[in-house]
Write an enzyme that holds these catalytic residues in place. Structure first.
Site, PDB file in Angstrom:
ATOM      1  N   ARG B  27       0.825  -1.200   0.000  1.00 30.85           N
ATOM      2  CA  ARG B  27       0.000   0.000   0.000  1.00 30.85           C
ATOM      3  C   ARG B  27       0.865   1.258   0.000  1.00 30.85           C
ATOM      4  O   ARG B  27       1.822   1.343   0.769  1.00 30.85           O
ATOM      5  CB  ARG B  27      -0.898   0.052   1.248  1.00 30.85           C
ATOM      6  CG  ARG B  27      -1.982  -1.009   1.304  1.00 30.85           C
ATOM      7  CD  ARG B  27      -3.188  -0.650   0.450  1.00 30.85           C
ATOM      8  NE  ARG B  27      -4.235  -1.631   0.596  1.00 30.85           N
ATOM      9  CZ  ARG B  27      -4.641  -2.451  -0.403  1.00 30.85           C
ATOM     10  NH1 ARG B  27      -4.098  -2.378  -1.596  1.00 30.85           N
ATOM     11  NH2 ARG B  27      -5.611  -3.314  -0.199  1.00 30.85           N
ATOM     12  N   GLU B  28       0.504   2.206  -0.842  1.00 33.06           N
ATOM     13  CA  GLU B  28       1.078   3.550  -0.763  1.00 33.06           C
ATOM     14  C   GLU B  28       0.075   4.417  -0.009  1.00 33.06           C
ATOM     15  O   GLU B  28      -1.064   4.541  -0.445  1.00 33.06           O
ATOM     16  CB  GLU B  28       1.302   4.123  -2.168  1.00 33.06           C
ATOM     17  CG  GLU B  28       2.420   3.429  -2.916  1.00 33.06           C
ATOM     18  CD  GLU B  28       2.450   3.798  -4.401  1.00 33.06           C
ATOM     19  OE1 GLU B  28       3.396   3.392  -5.079  1.00 33.06           O
ATOM     20  OE2 GLU B  28       1.511   4.473  -4.880  1.00 33.06           O
ATOM     21  N   GLU B  82      -7.275  25.279  18.257  1.00 36.18           N
ATOM     22  CA  GLU B  82      -7.779  25.654  16.929  1.00 36.18           C
ATOM     23  C   GLU B  82      -9.061  26.473  17.026  1.00 36.18           C
ATOM     24  O   GLU B  82      -9.254  27.428  16.286  1.00 36.18           O
ATOM     25  CB  GLU B  82      -8.029  24.398  16.078  1.00 36.18           C
ATOM     26  CG  GLU B  82      -6.767  23.708  15.583  1.00 36.18           C
ATOM     27  CD  GLU B  82      -6.060  24.467  14.456  1.00 36.18           C
ATOM     28  OE1 GLU B  82      -6.641  25.428  13.894  1.00 36.18           O
ATOM     29  OE2 GLU B  82      -4.913  24.096  14.156  1.00 36.18           O
ATOM     30  N   GLU B  86      -9.250  30.243  15.536  1.00 38.08           N
ATOM     31  CA  GLU B  86     -10.098  30.524  14.369  1.00 38.08           C
ATOM     32  C   GLU B  86     -11.321  31.368  14.700  1.00 38.08           C
ATOM     33  O   GLU B  86     -11.821  32.095  13.852  1.00 38.08           O
ATOM     34  CB  GLU B  86     -10.529  29.211  13.703  1.00 38.08           C
ATOM     35  CG  GLU B  86      -9.346  28.450  13.112  1.00 38.08           C
ATOM     36  CD  GLU B  86      -9.764  27.276  12.228  1.00 38.08           C
ATOM     37  OE1 GLU B  86     -10.974  26.960  12.175  1.00 38.08           O
ATOM     38  OE2 GLU B  86      -8.875  26.692  11.588  1.00 38.08           O
ATOM     39  N   SER B 103     -10.564   9.054   4.369  1.00 39.31           N
ATOM     40  CA  SER B 103     -10.445   8.319   3.108  1.00 39.31           C
ATOM     41  C   SER B 103      -9.576   7.084   3.349  1.00 39.31           C
ATOM     42  O   SER B 103      -8.394   7.054   2.988  1.00 39.31           O
ATOM     43  CB  SER B 103      -9.832   9.222   2.027  1.00 39.31           C
ATOM     44  OG  SER B 103     -10.031   8.653   0.754  1.00 39.31           O
ATOM     45  N   PRO B 104     -10.163   6.045   3.977  1.00 45.59           N
ATOM     46  CA  PRO B 104      -9.350   4.957   4.531  1.00 45.59           C
ATOM     47  C   PRO B 104      -8.673   4.044   3.516  1.00 45.59           C
ATOM     48  O   PRO B 104      -7.899   3.184   3.899  1.00 45.59           O
ATOM     49  CB  PRO B 104     -10.360   4.169   5.388  1.00 45.59           C
ATOM     50  CG  PRO B 104     -11.685   4.493   4.829  1.00 45.59           C
ATOM     51  CD  PRO B 104     -11.589   5.892   4.298  1.00 45.59           C
ATOM     52  N   GLY B 105      -8.937   4.231   2.223  1.00 48.01           N
ATOM     53  CA  GLY B 105      -8.239   3.414   1.229  1.00 48.01           C
ATOM     54  C   GLY B 105      -6.761   3.760   1.118  1.00 48.01           C
ATOM     55  O   GLY B 105      -5.932   2.907   0.811  1.00 48.01           O
ATOM     56  N   GLU B 128      -1.374  33.098   9.705  1.00 48.34           N
ATOM     57  CA  GLU B 128      -1.169  34.113   8.669  1.00 48.34           C
ATOM     58  C   GLU B 128      -1.711  33.703   7.300  1.00 48.34           C
ATOM     59  O   GLU B 128      -2.199  34.521   6.543  1.00 48.34           O
ATOM     60  CB  GLU B 128       0.333  34.399   8.528  1.00 48.34           C
ATOM     61  CG  GLU B 128       0.791  35.512   9.442  1.00 48.34           C
ATOM     62  CD  GLU B 128       2.286  35.774   9.312  1.00 48.34           C
ATOM     63  OE1 GLU B 128       2.842  35.508   8.239  1.00 48.34           O
ATOM     64  OE2 GLU B 128       2.876  36.218  10.307  1.00 48.34           O
TER      65      GLU B 128
END
Lengths: 166, 166
Positions: B27-28, B82, B86, B103-105, B128
């Site tokens: 897997r990549e 965060e 924000e 995106s678990p693939g 910034e």
């Protein structure tokens, strides 16, 4: 803000990494051809899901049937192909629910989610490297399983279906 | 199935690409430190969202306040940081809603979603390179905006909130 420069900095099988300059802003982005996912309802009114081991998250996930677009393939054609490969289900009536972006800070991967109903049963034909278990849930069973869902597209599809789809 | 080999094949600022062999499966994967997103409810009962241009999807998106973990930072600490950066909102009572996988693939990026209520108003302090517009929606306004939401974590958070959170 306009894009002034773009460079592929790593090329992979399923996605590439591109470096883009948008004005003064430089972004490193993972770029994927795009994916499809299907809220598939069988003739008994059950939602059809798949369970498979996902190396990226190091566990098995319960997910909507889904897959990547082949080059030049339309989202609807890919969705029909993936659903039949993974579950054998085909035919039926289809409509687009929406397109979502899984991680818009750095991932370019539009995911088209379809609703498919009145599907016909058939033989599945999963890819060689996919070990899929097909799981069918009534709406009440889906409500009970919601807590355990972790895949983003599956949560979006299931929650939209429970809200609007029935 | 056990992981037998792992190699970083591209190193980036926000994510790396790793090549892993799990038994016979190669897997990549894009590997990210992990992110947080906040279903933040102000004292008037409005959901607090941000709108910003996202180069990865080439458009402006309405999203939950969100960001990446700093190295070694806990998800809750990152979420509080965060949200304050924000929107200025701070304090309040917090609970974890769930962790999702965008995106678990091919993407290793756990996203922790929190619900924050009884928040105090304060000064925002965005990065910034962030041009953020803060948008506050009553539950009825959120229902009306649902159709236009495209960000996965935001749809999950908003749909869970409309379903269970109130």
């Amino acid at each position: 803000m306009k894009k002034v420069r773009r460079e592929v900095v790593w090329e992979g099988t399923l996605f590439d990494v591109v470096r883009e300059e948008w004005g003064d802003t430089v972004r490193e982005l993972a770029e994927h051809e795009g994916s499809v996912a299907i809220v598939a309802i069988d003739r008994d009114g059950r939602l059809v899901l798949t369970r498979q081991f996902r190396e990226a998250v190091r566990e098995s996930l319960l997910e909507l049937p889904a897959g990547a677009l082949d080059e030049g393939e339309s989202p609807l054609a890919a969705a029909r192909r993936e659903l039949q490969e993974e579950t054998g289900l085909h035919g039926g009536s289809w409509r687009k629910l929406r397109t979502i972006h899984p991680s818009p800070g750095f991932l370019r991967e539009p995911v088209s989610i379809f609703l498919a109903e009145d599907l016909e049963e058939g033989e599945s034909n999963p890819d060689e490297d996919e070990e899929l278990e097909v799981v069918r849930l009534t709406p009440a069973e889906l409500e009970a399983e919601l807590e355990g869902l972790e895949d983003a597209k599956t949560l979006v599809g299931a929650l939209l279906y429970l809200r609007e789809g029935r």
